[in-house]
Design a protein around this motif. Structure first.
Motif, PDB file in Angstrom:
ATOM      1  N   ALA A 147       0.844  -1.198   0.000  1.00 44.77           N
ATOM      2  CA  ALA A 147       0.000   0.000   0.000  1.00 44.77           C
ATOM      3  C   ALA A 147       0.876   1.244   0.000  1.00 44.77           C
ATOM      4  CB  ALA A 147      -0.914  -0.008   1.218  1.00 44.77           C
ATOM      5  N   GLY A 148       1.985   1.181   0.755  1.00 40.08           N
ATOM      6  CA  GLY A 148       2.924   2.302   0.793  1.00 40.08           C
ATOM      7  C   GLY A 148       3.443   2.615  -0.606  1.00 40.08           C
ATOM      8  N   ASP A 149       3.782   1.550  -1.366  1.00 39.46           N
ATOM      9  CA  ASP A 149       4.282   1.754  -2.729  1.00 39.46           C
ATOM     10  C   ASP A 149       3.225   2.417  -3.610  1.00 39.46           C
ATOM     11  OD1 ASP A 149       6.583   0.622  -1.911  1.00 39.46           O
ATOM     12  OD2 ASP A 149       6.423  -1.218  -3.106  1.00 39.46           O
ATOM     13  N   VAL A 150       1.960   1.976  -3.453  1.00 31.86           N
ATOM     14  CA  VAL A 150       0.885   2.566  -4.267  1.00 31.86           C
ATOM     15  C   VAL A 150       0.784   4.059  -3.951  1.00 31.86           C
ATOM     16  CG1 VAL A 150      -1.595   2.556  -4.741  1.00 31.86           C
ATOM     17  CG2 VAL A 150      -0.368   0.394  -4.387  1.00 31.86           C
ATOM     18  N   LEU A 151       0.877   4.389  -2.681  1.00 33.20           N
ATOM     19  CA  LEU A 151       0.773   5.791  -2.277  1.00 33.20           C
ATOM     20  C   LEU A 151       1.926   6.613  -2.873  1.00 33.20           C
ATOM     21  CD1 LEU A 151      -0.435   8.130  -0.687  1.00 33.20           C
ATOM     22  CD2 LEU A 151       0.807   7.338   1.341  1.00 33.20           C
ATOM     23  N   LEU A 152       3.151   6.056  -2.830  1.00 38.32           N
ATOM     24  CA  LEU A 152       4.299   6.783  -3.379  1.00 38.32           C
ATOM     25  C   LEU A 152       4.107   7.048  -4.871  1.00 38.32           C
ATOM     26  CD1 LEU A 152       7.275   4.952  -1.609  1.00 38.32           C
ATOM     27  CD2 LEU A 152       6.464   7.288  -1.199  1.00 38.32           C
ATOM     28  N   ARG A 153       3.601   6.036  -5.576  1.00 35.84           N
ATOM     29  CA  ARG A 153       3.372   6.213  -7.022  1.00 35.84           C
ATOM     30  C   ARG A 153       2.329   7.286  -7.274  1.00 35.84           C
ATOM     31  NH1 ARG A 153       4.693   0.855  -7.721  1.00 35.84           N
ATOM     32  NH2 ARG A 153       2.622   0.089  -7.150  1.00 35.84           N
ATOM     33  N   ALA A 154       1.239   7.231  -6.488  1.00 37.85           N
ATOM     34  CA  ALA A 154       0.146   8.189  -6.687  1.00 37.85           C
ATOM     35  C   ALA A 154       0.629   9.601  -6.361  1.00 37.85           C
ATOM     36  CB  ALA A 154      -1.045   7.805  -5.818  1.00 37.85           C
ATOM     37  N   ALA A 155       1.409   9.736  -5.288  1.00 41.09           N
ATOM     38  CA  ALA A 155       1.907  11.065  -4.909  1.00 41.09           C
ATOM     39  C   ALA A 155       2.826  11.597  -6.005  1.00 41.09           C
ATOM     40  CB  ALA A 155       2.648  10.979  -3.577  1.00 41.09           C
ATOM     41  N   GLY A 156       3.687  10.715  -6.538  1.00 37.34           N
ATOM     42  CA  GLY A 156       4.586  11.117  -7.621  1.00 37.34           C
ATOM     43  C   GLY A 156       3.786  11.605  -8.824  1.00 37.34           C
ATOM     44  N   ALA A 157       2.715  10.873  -9.144  1.00 41.41           N
ATOM     45  CA  ALA A 157       1.903  11.247 -10.296  1.00 41.41           C
ATOM     46  C   ALA A 157       1.254  12.612 -10.072  1.00 41.41           C
ATOM     47  CB  ALA A 157       0.836  10.183 -10.546  1.00 41.41           C
ATOM     48  N   ARG A 158       0.773  12.865  -8.854  1.00 36.68           N
ATOM     49  CA  ARG A 158       0.127  14.169  -8.593  1.00 36.68           C
ATOM     50  C   ARG A 158       1.135  15.304  -8.694  1.00 36.68           C
ATOM     51  NH1 ARG A 158      -4.586  13.425  -4.072  1.00 36.68           N
ATOM     52  NH2 ARG A 158      -5.549  11.708  -5.224  1.00 36.68           N
ATOM     53  N   LEU A 159       2.332  15.081  -8.192  1.00 37.19           N
ATOM     54  CA  LEU A 159       3.354  16.131  -8.269  1.00 37.19           C
ATOM     55  C   LEU A 159       3.674  16.437  -9.727  1.00 37.19           C
ATOM     56  CD1 LEU A 159       5.759  14.974  -5.397  1.00 37.19           C
ATOM     57  CD2 LEU A 159       4.363  17.055  -5.449  1.00 37.19           C
ATOM     58  N   GLY A 219      12.947   6.962   0.299  1.00 35.56           N
ATOM     59  CA  GLY A 219      11.881   6.954   1.313  1.00 35.56           C
ATOM     60  C   GLY A 219      10.650   7.667   0.789  1.00 35.56           C
ATOM     61  N   ASP A 220      10.155   8.608   1.572  1.00 36.26           N
ATOM     62  CA  ASP A 220       8.980   9.358   1.123  1.00 36.26           C
ATOM     63  C   ASP A 220       9.382  10.767   0.728  1.00 36.26           C
ATOM     64  OD1 ASP A 220       9.707  10.060   3.677  1.00 36.26           O
ATOM     65  OD2 ASP A 220       7.664  10.542   4.305  1.00 36.26           O
ATOM     66  N   GLU A 221      10.656  10.931   0.346  1.00 35.22           N
ATOM     67  CA  GLU A 221      11.138  12.272  -0.007  1.00 35.22           C
ATOM     68  C   GLU A 221      11.128  12.489  -1.508  1.00 35.22           C
ATOM     69  OE1 GLU A 221      14.971  12.461   1.726  1.00 35.22           O
ATOM     70  OE2 GLU A 221      14.177  12.636   3.774  1.00 35.22           O
ATOM     71  N   PHE A 222      10.523  13.611  -1.887  1.00 32.29           N
ATOM     72  CA  PHE A 222      10.477  13.990  -3.302  1.00 32.29           C
ATOM     73  C   PHE A 222      11.139  15.354  -3.455  1.00 32.29           C
ATOM     74  CE2 PHE A 222       7.006  11.073  -2.667  1.00 32.29           C
ATOM     75  CZ  PHE A 222       6.975  10.306  -3.826  1.00 32.29           C
ATOM     76  N   ALA A 223      11.604  15.639  -4.662  1.00 30.64           N
ATOM     77  CA  ALA A 223      12.151  16.969  -4.907  1.00 30.64           C
ATOM     78  C   ALA A 223      11.788  17.412  -6.322  1.00 30.64           C
ATOM     79  CB  ALA A 223      13.661  16.960  -4.736  1.00 30.64           C
ATOM     80  N   LEU A 224      11.607  18.701  -6.493  1.00 25.23           N
ATOM     81  CA  LEU A 224      11.238  19.246  -7.796  1.00 25.23           C
ATOM     82  C   LEU A 224      12.213  20.347  -8.178  1.00 25.23           C
ATOM     83  CD1 LEU A 224       8.437  18.447  -6.218  1.00 25.23           C
ATOM     84  CD2 LEU A 224       7.373  19.639  -8.132  1.00 25.23           C
TER      85      LEU A 224
END
Ligand code: C2E
Ligand code: CA
Ligand code: CA
Length: 760
Positions: free
Chosen positions: A367-379, A394-399
């Motif tokens: 479920a964590g992986d699904v969330l990371l993918r979805a968050a990446g897609a929204r960003l 981890g759960d860190e993203f950068a733009l």
């Protein structure tokens, strides 16, 4: 031929002798040239002589294994030829047997009375033969390979003219036999080369004016042709992918013109149009009298696929498909370079998902992986196509938002991001609300390097979290105070060498087949008076920024060479010493000179020196890099590619730079048996390296599982905490000198031990 016929011919012959002899020779030469068999040519030769010497019956006898073999005797009675065939040579072997035995011409006027004929006379006389003159044909070592015999039905001695004729004939026989032997030798060697070429696993072919004039079976298979014949006569152009055609044509033209060998990587097409990557080596040659090109081709699709996969893993995050930290830093440096020229601003947004750890723990990793993918897609939805969204771990993203007129313009995107996170995420049919905390650092006001900007954006993000999450903060210099360790460290750097705060630790590399330590890697440590021991990642970037790296690394090479000079392994063999060189050191044109001086001063054997340089440094491929590599090789030092797999891995450059070893990056080793993909990549790296004769070192080996896998795949050297951490010099020296059994015990080797091969 009856005797009356031969005498009429003989009269005609003597009248026009010189001319006829010439014609006869030409006929003979024609037969030789057309590849007529040896007996046929020799038979014709006998007849030519018989035509010029009335009453003569000629024969050519080959000598093999000390026996006579009748090669041609067109006018002797068949039964007689059979009777003398395979008689041994010797003093009583008749004229021929004696001539072959003695190596001298034997003229027997009367067979009935001559001692050489004692045993063979009866059968010879029975066939009405009375005289026999035999001349041996000798090879270069003086041994008879044949005799030329002239029989007569009456007793007689040769006239001078007849002797001349016999000698001329003998010369001709010798030439004919010689030619036949060399043709046979050529046929033999041709046959073995042909077998070699035809059964080779490489595709081998010859082109004359772009068309296949020769192909081996492997090429036919590679191109998917039903048989070799299907290829002959076809143009190669139809088998080269359109984009590869111009460059290949140019390379081949170059090869023909210069007479040199070229190598090219091209895309070829099979009969059914399917494409594959191939490496081609072309050499000019002459084929059936025409200027041609001989090519060897191997299918390198597998290698290319592996390279692509390594590059993907090195630059993308497998879980979300977004760029990873490596690629992010690359893109950020590019954006900064561009902004420097255009005078625009760049904003770096750093964010993580609030409460992600709790969600991950309660809902599970899937479920964590699904969330990371979805968050990446929204960003990704919130930015323009050329902006970069990366997952740093981890759960860190950068733009990266590039080309901004001013940093504040990032706020529009930030607003979009927070809007996007107001909508719930649907995960396993549940609606989840996830918020984010975001920090922003901008070029040029908050820093000019990717490292500094990331650090500042990170600090700003922690401020946003501290402010209660679900919010954002721009970096302010005041935030850095007390938080930015590196800035504080920077002030401690000057004088670091004079104060003696630096030292080297040594981490052993063990041979996987024996468990024995055969090399050590020198690693810097800073004994900081207040902060304690610091690892190089904390201060090497600062050394580089401040230019201190040159003096520190000169110190490190000198220190390592003098400390390791006398170290031996448990069996008294000297250890190899690996030293890290960073990219900025490599740009120093005097590096090799400096190292040479250190080698001289310390008396360290340069053959035991190894320099580790990262894939990134190698890829920069400047003239200085190449010169330095060459100079180090000349010294006798070896080169090892560090952190292999994290750059743009290309196995072909390893060949170009004549690298001896590569170190699989520890991020790959950590995922052995965890991720199927990575495991396969490690396996492929090891086997491809082996095919290029490059040794593989695995770094960061921490578990017995990883070790067993690497050992089973034939990885030559292992390094990691499972065996030893980096040790201070004194401890390292003691460990090296201890019995080899101690190393083995600490390794807990599972595979049977093989004797160690001798290290040069
Ligand atoms: P590196 O060349 O990749 O060195 C290996 C690093 O992995 C070392 O970290 C080592 O302590 C660590 N390591 C060893 N075994 C394991 C393991 O089993 N698991 C894990 N997770 N790590 C392991 P260290 O000493 O902190 O060095 C960091 C980097 O600093 C080195 O990475 C190298 O790039 C650089 N470095 C160290 N010494 C020097 C030097 O003298 N000159 C230069 N230019 N760079 C240096
Ligand atoms: Ca290293
Ligand atoms: Ca490394």
């Amino acid at each position: 031929m009856s005797s009356s016929e031969s005498s009429t011919e003989a009269i005609a012959a003597s009248a026009v002798a010189p001319q006829r002899e010439l014609v006869a020779s030409r006929v003979l030469l024609g037969m030789i040239a057309s590849g007529a068999s040896l007996p046929d040519v020799l038979g014709a030769l006998c007849r030519t002589i018989e035509a010029q010497a009335p009453g003569a019956l000629c024969a050519v006898l080959l000598i093999l294994d000390e026996r006579i073999h009748v090669a041609a005797a067109p006018s002797l009675p068949e039964a007689y030829s059979q009777a003398i065939d395979r008689l041994p040579i010797g003093p009583q072997g008749g004229s021929c047997g004696f001539a072959a035995y003695s190596g001298r011409q034997v003229i027997v006027e009367d067979i009935a009375t001559h001692p050489a004929w004692i045993t063979c006379a009866p059968i010879t006389l029975e066939h009405g033969l009375r005289a026999c003159w035999s001349t041996p044909i000798l090879d270069t070592s003086g041994r008879a390979i044949a005799t030329f015999a002239v029989y007569y039905r009456d007793c007689r001695r040769p006239s001078q003219r007849e002797l001349d004729l016999v000698n001329g004939a003998t010369d001709l026989v010798s030439i004919v036999i010689e030619r036949d032997r060399s043709a046979a030798a050529l046929r033999d060697s041709e046959a073995s080369y042909r077998a070699l070429v035809e059964t080779a696993p490489l595709g081998i072919f010859v082109l004359t004016r772009d068309r296949f004039v020769y192909s081996n079976a492997a090429l036919a298979r590679m191109l998917g042709a039903a048989s070799v014949n299907e290829l002959i006569g076809r143009s190669i152009v139809g088998h080269v992918q359109r984009d590869s055609r111009p460059s290949l044509a140019e390379r081949l033209a170059h090869t023909s013109k210069r007479g040199t060998t070229t190598r090219a990587e091209v895309k070829l097409l099979r009969m059914n149009g399917a494409e594959f990557e191939a490496e081609l080596i072309a050499t000019p040659m002459s084929f059936a009298g025409a200027h041609s090109i001989q090519c060897m081709v191997s299918d390198i699709s597998e290698r290319k696929r592996t390279e692509k996969r390594i590059n993907y893993l090195a630059h993308y995050d497998d879980r979300t498909g977004l760029p990873n930290r490596n690629l992010f830093i690359d893109r950020l440096s590019q954006a900064l370079g561009h902004a420097q020229r255009s005078g625009k601003a760049v904003a770096l947004l750093y964010l993580d998902l609030d409460r992600f750890k709790t969600l991950n723990d309660t809902l599970g990793h899937a479920a964590g992986d699904v969330l990371l993918r979805a968050a990446g897609a929204r960003l990704t939805e919130c930015v323009r196509a050329h902006d970069t969204v990366a997952r740093l771990g981890g759960d860190e993203f950068a733009l990266i938002l590039a080309d901004l007129a001013q940093a504040e313009h990032a706020e529009m995107v930030i607003a979009k991001i927070f809007q996007a996170f107001e909508r719930p995420f649907t995960i396993e049919r549940r609606q989840l609300f996830v918020s984010t905390s975001l920090g922003i650092a901008a070029y040029p006001r908050d820093g000019a390097t990717p490292e500094l900007l990331l650090k500042h954006a990170d600090i700003a993000m922690y401020q946003a979290k501290a402010a209660g999450k679900n919010t954002y903060r721009f970096y302010l210099p005041a935030m850095g105070m007390g938080l930015s360790e590196s800035l504080a460290l920077e002030t401690d750097l000057p004088g670091i060498l004079d104060r003696g705060e630096l030292e080297l630790h040594y981490q052993p590399q063990v041979e996987s087949s024996t468990g024995q330590i055969i090399a050590v890697e020198a690693l810097l440590r800073w004994q900081h008076p207040q902060r304690g021991e610091l690892c190089p990642d904390a201060f090497i970037p600062l050394l580089e920024e401040t230019g201190l790296i040159r003096s520190v690394s000169a110190w490190a090479v000198r220190r390592a060479c003098s400390e390791a000079r006398d170290w031996m392994d448990g069996e008294g063999r000297p250890l190899r010493l690996a030293i890290n060189l960073s990219a900025s050191q490599f740009k120093d044109p005097r590096l090799a000179e400096l190292i040479e001086q250190i080698v001289v001063d310390t008396g360290f054997d340069a053959k035991r020196l190894e320099f580790e340089i990262t894939e990134h440094t190698l890829m920069e491929d400047t003239a200085v890099t190449l010169d330095t590599l060459r100079a180090l090789s000349r010294l006798g030092a070896s080169i090892s590619v560090d952190d292999f797999g994290t750059g743009y891995s290309s196995l072909s450059y390893l060949k170009r730079f004549s690298v001896q070893r590569l170190k699989i990056d520890r991020s790959f080793v950590a995922e052995i048996n965890e991720k199927h993909d990575t495991t396969a990549i490690v396996e492929a790296i090891i086997s491809l390296a082996r095919s290029l004769y490059i040794e593989v070192v695995a770094e960061g080996v921490e578990t017995t599982d990883q070790r067993d896998f690497l050992v089973s795949r034939g990885c030559a050297l292992l390094q990691g905490y499972l065996f030893h951490a980096a040790l201070p010099a004194a401890k390292m020296e003691a460990l090296a000198a201890s019995s080899p059994a101690a190393h083995v015990a600490s390794m807990g080797v599972v595979t049977p031990l093989r004797p160690r091969s001798v290290q040069s």
